[in-house]
Each structure stands twice: as C-alpha cells, then as structure tokens.
Write a protein that holds these residues in place. Structure first.
Motif, PDB file in Angstrom:
ATOM      1  N   GLY A   1       9.403  23.362 -45.784  1.00  0.00           N
ATOM      2  CA  GLY A   1       9.310  21.899 -45.723  1.00  0.00           C
ATOM      3  C   GLY A   1       9.185  21.197 -47.056  1.00  0.00           C
ATOM      4  N   TYR A   2       9.238  21.943 -48.177  1.00  0.00           N
ATOM      5  CA  TYR A   2       9.133  21.333 -49.493  1.00  0.00           C
ATOM      6  C   TYR A   2      10.525  20.989 -50.017  1.00  0.00           C
ATOM      7  CZ  TYR A   2       4.478  23.439 -49.247  1.00  0.00           C
ATOM      8  OH  TYR A   2       3.215  23.804 -48.857  1.00  0.00           O
ATOM      9  N   ASN A   3      10.795  19.705 -50.212  1.00  0.00           N
ATOM     10  CA  ASN A   3      12.095  19.274 -50.737  1.00  0.00           C
ATOM     11  C   ASN A   3      12.067  19.394 -52.258  1.00  0.00           C
ATOM     12  OD1 ASN A   3      12.974  18.583 -48.139  1.00  0.00           O
ATOM     13  ND2 ASN A   3      11.980  16.566 -48.292  1.00  0.00           N
ATOM     14  N   ILE A   4      12.599  20.477 -52.742  1.00  0.00           N
ATOM     15  CA  ILE A   4      12.486  20.783 -54.172  1.00  0.00           C
ATOM     16  C   ILE A   4      13.809  21.342 -54.685  1.00  0.00           C
ATOM     17  CG2 ILE A   4      11.594  23.122 -53.738  1.00  0.00           C
ATOM     18  CD1 ILE A   4       9.736  22.693 -56.169  1.00  0.00           C
ATOM     19  N   ALA A   5      14.177  20.956 -55.883  1.00  0.00           N
ATOM     20  CA  ALA A   5      15.438  21.390 -56.488  1.00  0.00           C
ATOM     21  C   ALA A   5      15.242  22.679 -57.270  1.00  0.00           C
ATOM     22  CB  ALA A   5      15.968  20.296 -57.411  1.00  0.00           C
ATOM     23  N   ARG A   6      16.340  23.340 -57.552  1.00  0.00           N
ATOM     24  CA  ARG A   6      16.287  24.620 -58.264  1.00  0.00           C
ATOM     25  C   ARG A   6      15.683  24.451 -59.659  1.00  0.00           C
ATOM     26  NH1 ARG A   6      18.714  27.685 -61.918  1.00  0.00           N
ATOM     27  NH2 ARG A   6      19.000  29.933 -61.543  1.00  0.00           N
ATOM     28  N   ARG A   7      16.085  23.383 -60.356  1.00  0.00           N
ATOM     29  CA  ARG A   7      15.562  23.192 -61.726  1.00  0.00           C
ATOM     30  C   ARG A   7      14.048  22.965 -61.717  1.00  0.00           C
ATOM     31  NH1 ARG A   7      18.350  18.540 -60.483  1.00  0.00           N
ATOM     32  NH2 ARG A   7      17.165  16.584 -60.495  1.00  0.00           N
ATOM     33  N   THR A   8      13.540  22.355 -60.626  1.00  0.00           N
ATOM     34  CA  THR A   8      12.095  22.148 -60.517  1.00  0.00           C
ATOM     35  C   THR A   8      11.380  23.469 -60.282  1.00  0.00           C
ATOM     36  OG1 THR A   8      12.552  19.990 -59.523  1.00  0.00           O
ATOM     37  CG2 THR A   8      10.304  20.813 -59.347  1.00  0.00           C
ATOM     38  N   VAL A   9      11.988  24.339 -59.465  1.00  0.00           N
ATOM     39  CA  VAL A   9      11.426  25.671 -59.239  1.00  0.00           C
ATOM     40  C   VAL A   9      11.373  26.446 -60.556  1.00  0.00           C
ATOM     41  CG1 VAL A   9      11.847  27.915 -58.166  1.00  0.00           C
ATOM     42  CG2 VAL A   9      12.040  25.839 -56.810  1.00  0.00           C
ATOM     43  N   ALA A  10      12.456  26.352 -61.325  1.00  0.00           N
ATOM     44  CA  ALA A  10      12.497  27.049 -62.619  1.00  0.00           C
ATOM     45  C   ALA A  10      11.407  26.513 -63.548  1.00  0.00           C
ATOM     46  CB  ALA A  10      13.873  26.876 -63.254  1.00  0.00           C
ATOM     47  N   LYS A  11      11.192  25.185 -63.518  1.00  0.00           N
ATOM     48  CA  LYS A  11      10.161  24.583 -64.376  1.00  0.00           C
ATOM     49  C   LYS A  11       8.768  25.046 -63.954  1.00  0.00           C
ATOM     50  CE  LYS A  11       8.803  20.297 -63.804  1.00  0.00           C
ATOM     51  NZ  LYS A  11       8.758  18.816 -63.768  1.00  0.00           N
ATOM     52  N   TYR A  12       8.497  25.035 -62.649  1.00  0.00           N
ATOM     53  CA  TYR A  12       7.186  25.469 -62.163  1.00  0.00           C
ATOM     54  C   TYR A  12       6.967  26.949 -62.441  1.00  0.00           C
ATOM     55  CZ  TYR A  12       6.703  21.035 -59.619  1.00  0.00           C
ATOM     56  OH  TYR A  12       6.580  19.724 -59.283  1.00  0.00           O
ATOM     57  N   ARG A  13       8.019  27.754 -62.301  1.00  0.00           N
ATOM     58  CA  ARG A  13       7.916  29.195 -62.555  1.00  0.00           C
ATOM     59  C   ARG A  13       7.540  29.432 -64.017  1.00  0.00           C
ATOM     60  NH1 ARG A  13      11.419  32.002 -64.737  1.00  0.00           N
ATOM     61  NH2 ARG A  13      13.231  30.739 -64.146  1.00  0.00           N
ATOM     62  N   GLU A  14       8.161  28.675 -64.919  1.00  0.00           N
ATOM     63  CA  GLU A  14       7.851  28.820 -66.347  1.00  0.00           C
ATOM     64  C   GLU A  14       6.417  28.370 -66.638  1.00  0.00           C
ATOM     65  OE1 GLU A  14      10.864  26.601 -68.323  1.00  0.00           O
ATOM     66  OE2 GLU A  14      12.454  28.032 -67.853  1.00  0.00           O
ATOM     67  N   GLN A  15       5.975  27.279 -65.983  1.00  0.00           N
ATOM     68  CA  GLN A  15       4.605  26.802 -66.182  1.00  0.00           C
ATOM     69  C   GLN A  15       3.585  27.824 -65.688  1.00  0.00           C
ATOM     70  OE1 GLN A  15       4.577  23.024 -64.162  1.00  0.00           O
ATOM     71  NE2 GLN A  15       5.576  21.937 -65.848  1.00  0.00           N
ATOM     72  N   LEU A  16       3.955  28.583 -64.652  1.00  0.00           N
ATOM     73  CA  LEU A  16       3.077  29.635 -64.126  1.00  0.00           C
ATOM     74  C   LEU A  16       3.225  30.938 -64.906  1.00  0.00           C
ATOM     75  CD1 LEU A  16       3.665  29.014 -60.313  1.00  0.00           C
ATOM     76  CD2 LEU A  16       1.556  28.578 -61.562  1.00  0.00           C
ATOM     77  N   GLN A  17       4.098  30.897 -65.940  1.00  0.00           N
ATOM     78  CA  GLN A  17       4.373  32.072 -66.789  1.00  0.00           C
ATOM     79  C   GLN A  17       4.891  33.248 -65.957  1.00  0.00           C
ATOM     80  OE1 GLN A  17       0.721  32.722 -69.025  1.00  0.00           O
ATOM     81  NE2 GLN A  17       1.293  31.185 -70.531  1.00  0.00           N
ATOM     82  N   ILE A  18       5.756  32.921 -65.009  1.00  0.00           N
ATOM     83  CA  ILE A  18       6.420  33.940 -64.197  1.00  0.00           C
ATOM     84  C   ILE A  18       7.818  34.152 -64.776  1.00  0.00           C
ATOM     85  CG2 ILE A  18       7.316  34.509 -61.914  1.00  0.00           C
ATOM     86  CD1 ILE A  18       5.130  32.732 -60.719  1.00  0.00           C
ATOM     87  N   PRO A  19       8.157  35.364 -65.202  1.00  0.00           N
ATOM     88  CA  PRO A  19       9.489  35.600 -65.768  1.00  0.00           C
ATOM     89  C   PRO A  19      10.584  35.486 -64.710  1.00  0.00           C
ATOM     90  CG  PRO A  19       8.208  37.638 -65.694  1.00  0.00           C
ATOM     91  CD  PRO A  19       7.318  36.557 -65.213  1.00  0.00           C
ATOM     92  N   VAL A  20      11.838  35.450 -65.154  1.00  0.00           N
ATOM     93  CA  VAL A  20      12.970  35.394 -64.232  1.00  0.00           C
ATOM     94  C   VAL A  20      13.009  36.674 -63.400  1.00  0.00           C
ATOM     95  CG1 VAL A  20      14.328  33.865 -65.687  1.00  0.00           C
ATOM     96  CG2 VAL A  20      14.500  36.344 -65.989  1.00  0.00           C
ATOM     97  N   ALA A  21      13.758  36.641 -62.299  1.00  0.00           N
ATOM     98  CA  ALA A  21      13.801  37.756 -61.356  1.00  0.00           C
ATOM     99  C   ALA A  21      14.150  39.078 -62.029  1.00  0.00           C
ATOM    100  CB  ALA A  21      14.789  37.448 -60.231  1.00  0.00           C
ATOM    101  N   ARG A  22      15.108  39.032 -62.949  1.00  0.00           N
ATOM    102  CA  ARG A  22      15.557  40.261 -63.594  1.00  0.00           C
ATOM    103  C   ARG A  22      14.426  40.952 -64.350  1.00  0.00           C
ATOM    104  NH1 ARG A  22      17.071  40.206 -68.606  1.00  0.00           N
ATOM    105  NH2 ARG A  22      17.642  38.018 -68.546  1.00  0.00           N
ATOM    106  N   LEU A  23      13.551  40.155 -64.957  1.00  0.00           N
ATOM    107  CA  LEU A  23      12.450  40.727 -65.732  1.00  0.00           C
ATOM    108  C   LEU A  23      11.239  41.090 -64.867  1.00  0.00           C
ATOM    109  CD1 LEU A  23      12.561  38.441 -68.906  1.00  0.00           C
ATOM    110  CD2 LEU A  23      13.585  40.703 -68.561  1.00  0.00           C
ATOM    111  N   ARG A  24      11.286  40.728 -63.593  1.00  0.00           N
ATOM    112  CA  ARG A  24      10.193  41.106 -62.692  1.00  0.00           C
ATOM    113  C   ARG A  24      10.510  42.397 -61.933  1.00  0.00           C
ATOM    114  NH1 ARG A  24      10.780  35.718 -60.879  1.00  0.00           N
ATOM    115  NH2 ARG A  24      11.134  36.392 -58.713  1.00  0.00           N
ATOM    116  N   LYS A  25      11.689  42.909 -62.156  1.00  0.00           N
ATOM    117  CA  LYS A  25      12.128  44.100 -61.431  1.00  0.00           C
ATOM    118  C   LYS A  25      11.338  45.332 -61.853  1.00  0.00           C
ATOM    119  CE  LYS A  25      16.326  46.713 -60.320  1.00  0.00           C
ATOM    120  NZ  LYS A  25      17.782  46.859 -60.589  1.00  0.00           N
ATOM    121  N   GLU A  26      10.911  46.117 -60.878  1.00  0.00           N
ATOM    122  CA  GLU A  26      10.185  47.370 -61.131  1.00  0.00           C
ATOM    123  C   GLU A  26      10.869  48.498 -60.396  1.00  0.00           C
ATOM    124  OE1 GLU A  26       6.151  46.861 -59.995  1.00  0.00           O
ATOM    125  OE2 GLU A  26       5.772  45.183 -61.379  1.00  0.00           O
ATOM    126  N   LEU A  27      10.575  49.717 -60.860  1.00  0.00           N
ATOM    127  CA  LEU A  27      11.156  50.901 -60.214  1.00  0.00           C
ATOM    128  C   LEU A  27      10.419  51.213 -58.926  1.00  0.00           C
ATOM    129  CD1 LEU A  27      11.766  53.205 -63.289  1.00  0.00           C
ATOM    130  CD2 LEU A  27      13.486  52.036 -61.923  1.00  0.00           C
TER     131      LEU A  27
END
Length: 484
Positions: A458-484
C-alpha cells in the motif's frame, strides 16, 4: 557621476536580549553549563542561588533625560544577523556545531595521536638522519583513516623543495615498507587492496591455508571480490564454496580503516538528554534535565551598591562612569536570567507539542507509528516561528523508556498510501529494512522488486525513492548483498 539618493525601507531588528536568547536556545544541555559558568565569571552581578524578589533600581536612572547607553544596547539588523549567524531555517545535521558560539576547546580523552604513535615507532628503526626525514615526510602524508593517497612522485618533489633531499621511488618505497610494518596493521597503505594484504600477511598463522588463499583472492581477484562475483573467484582461484566462505569471513574481519577515528584523535563523548519522559498512572510527564534549570540570581550586594551610587552626587564624572558600569552588569545579569527562563519555557512548549503529535510512538516506541511531521507542523501548533522550532530540535534529545532519541528523529516527510493517508518515511524505511533483512541472501531483492513489494503493502513509492532510502539505511545494492 555620483548621486545621493534617499531610500525609505522597513527592516526588523533584534535587540541584544533577543540575540542572547537565540544563542542560548540552540545550545544543548551538555554545553549550557559551560556557558553559564562563563557568564558567572565575566559578570560579578550574576551569582548562583535561588532568585530573590528585587526591584529594578536601574530602570529609572537618568541624567539630563538620557539613559546611560553603551554600544551593547544598540539594535542589530535582523537580516544581517540571520544571514551571517544563522543561515536558514533548516535543521543543521552536522553534529553539535553552533555557529553563534565562539570556538571552544573540546575535551579529549588522554592519549596520543596516530601520527605521534607512528613517529614513536619510527624512532626505534635504525635510520640515518636523511632516512628519518623521509620517514617523517611519509608519516606526515598519512591521512586520518590511515592511508597514504598522495602520489609518491609528489612526495619526492616535496622532499626536494622543502627538505632539500634528493630521493627516488625505490628508496621511498623501501622506507614506506618499513612504516607499513608499524601498528596498527594496514597503516600507510595506498589503497584498500594493499591495506588488506598487509593485514593478512601480518596474521599470526600466516602459513595457514585459508590465510594464503585469502591473500591470493585479494591479490588476483580483488575486483571480483568487491563486486561479489563469486563464481569467477571459484573458477579463477580453483577453490570450492566452503573454502570461499572461510576466506570471505576472514577478509571481512579485517579493518578497512586502520587509522581509526576520523580526526586522528579518540574523542570522548557523553550524551546528556535535554528532556526526561516518564509515565505516571498512564499519563506522560515531561521534565527538563536539571542542568537546564540552574538557580541563578542577581547579586544583592551589587543592587545595593547601585542604590548607594544612584542616591549620591551624579555630577562627578568618575562616579557616573561607575554607576553606568554597575547598571550594565545588573542589566546583563537580569537579561541572562530571563533568557534562561525563556529557554526553559520554549523547550518544554516545543517538546510537549512533539509528544502530542507523536503520541502513538511514545506509547510503545514502535517506529512504524511515527506520523509525518515537519518543522512547520510544530511551529503552527505552538504559534512560534519555524526558526525557533529548528533551534530547539537541533542538538537536543529526549530520554524515554525505549532509549534516548534526538528530537530530529521525530521529524520526517510523508509518503502517500493507497488508503489516501500519509505515513512517515521512517515507517517505510523500517519496512524496507525488514524486507532486506528477511530476503534470501543467495537471491537478494533488487530495487525494482522492493518497489513492487512496497506497492503491494500500500505504499505509493517510486524506484528512485527506494534507492534513496536504501542508501540512507546504508544498505548496499542487491549484487553486493549476495552471499554463498
């Protein structure tokens, strides 16, 4: 040709008392005590203790119809003050820096700086005077995080011009290698890759197979490692997944910033909450930290001294100067006491409005219950200027049963929902963080997938906003979160 024109204009002015209040309002509790002590030192008419009811003997002092004035009593142009001293109504985010206050020494914990430690270790090496000067130049080039980013050719030029020492890359690298053996491990590296290799080579069990393989990975697959291209590492280094897991665990335990703290000195910081929130029989009670409510009063002896002088012959010039001086000190003491009281009232009024606005959050500390709230909302609620609310919110904090929160924590913008309501962006960030925390680390969620999941909630949010919030939370992009 020069012309003389007359222009009529209106401008607001701030009195010295108003400026004093503005300065005190934005001072956090931990600095207020020092500010009060400073005022007590410079003004003998101000003293500690409960205030007594005194008449104001200075109000009616006049000579030939003129009140005694000094330069301090002159009004100050509001526009100049705001542009030079405050610089806007936005909340400042850079720590506790107060542009209105003069520079003060910050108490530091005892100890030596990083550079002093390195110089001490340099003195233990058997170097001649020339080599020692080169070593000192290299240590001086080490930045606060422990790296040497200055090009070695530039350091050679510095030595030639400033120290009159001719050297070359080979000699410089030889001495640099010695410095890289100093503590802390990884110091004086020229990049992250070299920093990690230095630390790995200094491990106690350097001959251990995992350490050797980790050195190989950092040396030959560093780019693949930083991008988490694990398949390429497995193939290039001819190792299996279990071995790679051990290598990753070892490397991630290394220190990427061997210099430690950002300014080369370990600072000791103490957090003093400005407000204390307690619950009594289901009702919230807000109290100011006791350091915010000091007992101050105007000196009785100074008041009596003024009364004596005021009744004497004012035609004497020296006596008039004395009376003027005493009057200034008494006025300054009263202004300061009034500013402290006004500060207390404004702090409480603002905090009470924040408590009322964010009442649901204070019930159980659930971040998702924070309502969207901006400075304007509180300013309108307490009928004060936005700048006043900003000064209160900046560098102030409140102690609750859920922990200590900076007041800026409660201010956030709103995000629209399918239901037509606005929710705090902190709620969205909290939901986003949980999604990433619970994701399959072998197939982490991309920003596009996170957007779709948030939209479903139910949250009306754009992709660029998600990317901004992810960076503010210091969460890396999906590729860098990958683990074995």
């Amino acid at each position: 040709m020069q012309r003389l024109n007359l222009n009529q204009m209106l401008s607001q002015k701030l009195s010295p008392q108003q400026i004093q209040f503005i300065k005190l309002l934005q001072v956090p509790t931990v600095e207020l005590e020092a500010r009060i002590e400073e005022e007590l030192e410079i003004n003998p008419a101000l003293e500690e203790g409960k205030e007594e009811e005194l008449e104001s003997p200075t109000d009616d002092f006049q000579e030939n119809g003129d009140t005694a004035e000094t330069g301090d009593d002159q009004d100050i142009n509001l526009d100049e003050y705001l542009s030079e001293e405050y610089g806007g109504y936005k909340m400042q985010g850079d720590g506790n820096y107060n542009p209105d206050e003069e520079n003060r020494e910050i108490p530091l914990s005892s100890g030596t700086t990083l550079h002093e430690q390195l110089i001490s270790q340099l003195n233990f090496l058997r170097l001649d005077e020339r080599q020692k000067v080169i070593g000192l130049q290299l240590i001086g080039s080490i930045e606060n995080d422990g790296y040497i980013r200055r090009d070695l050719d530039a350091i050679i030029n510095d030595l030639a011009f400033s120290q009159n020492i001719e050297t070359d890359i080979d000699e410089l690298e030889d001495i640099l290698l010695k410095i890289q053996s100093f503590d802390p491990p990884g110091i004086a590296a020229r990049n992250l890759q070299e920093c990690l290799i230095i630390q790995l080579e200094r491990r106690e069990h350097r001959e251990d197979s995992v350490v050797q393989q980790a050195i190989q990975v950092v040396q030959h697959c560093f780019d693949e490692f930083t991008k988490k291209h694990y398949d390429k590492i497995l193939k290039k280094c001819q190792i299996n997944e279990d071995e790679l897991k051990e290598i990753i665990q070892l490397i991630t335990r290394l220190n990427p910033k061997p210099g430690g703290v950002s300014d080369g000195l370990m600072r000791t910081q103490y957090l003093f909450p400005d407000f204390l929130l307690t619950e009594n029989n289901g009702k919230f009670e807000i109290a100011l930290n006791s350091k915010n409510a000091p007992d101050l009063r105007v000196s009785r002896s100074y008041s009596e001294l003024f009364e004596t002088y005021e009744k004497s012959d004012k035609k004497d010039r020296k006596l008039k100067e004395t009376v003027t001086f005493v009057k200034q000190k008494l006025d300054a003491a009263r202004w300061f006491i009034d500013a402290i009281k006004q500060r207390q009232q404004t702090l409480l009024k603002t905090m009470e409005a924040i408590l009322e606005y964010q009442y649901e959050f204070f019930l159980d500390g659930d971040e998702t219950k924070l309502r969207p709230m901006i400075l304007k909302d509180i300013a309108e609620k307490i009928d004060m200027d936005i700048s006043t609310v900003s000064r209160v919110a900046n560098s102030k904090s409140i102690q609750t049963e859920f922990g200590i929160f900076p007041l800026k924590y409660f201010f956030s913008e709103g995000i629209a929902t399918d239901g037509g309501e606005d929710v705090s962006n902190r709620e969205v960030k909290s939901v986003l963080g949980k999604m990433v925390e619970e994701e399959d680390k072998k197939k982490p969620l991309s920003d596009d997938k996170l957007v779709k999941l948030l939209n479903k909630k139910g949250y009306n949010i754009a992709r660029r906003t998600v990317a901004k919030y992810r960076e503010q939370l210091q969460i890396p992009v999906a590729r860098l979160r990958k683990e074995l």
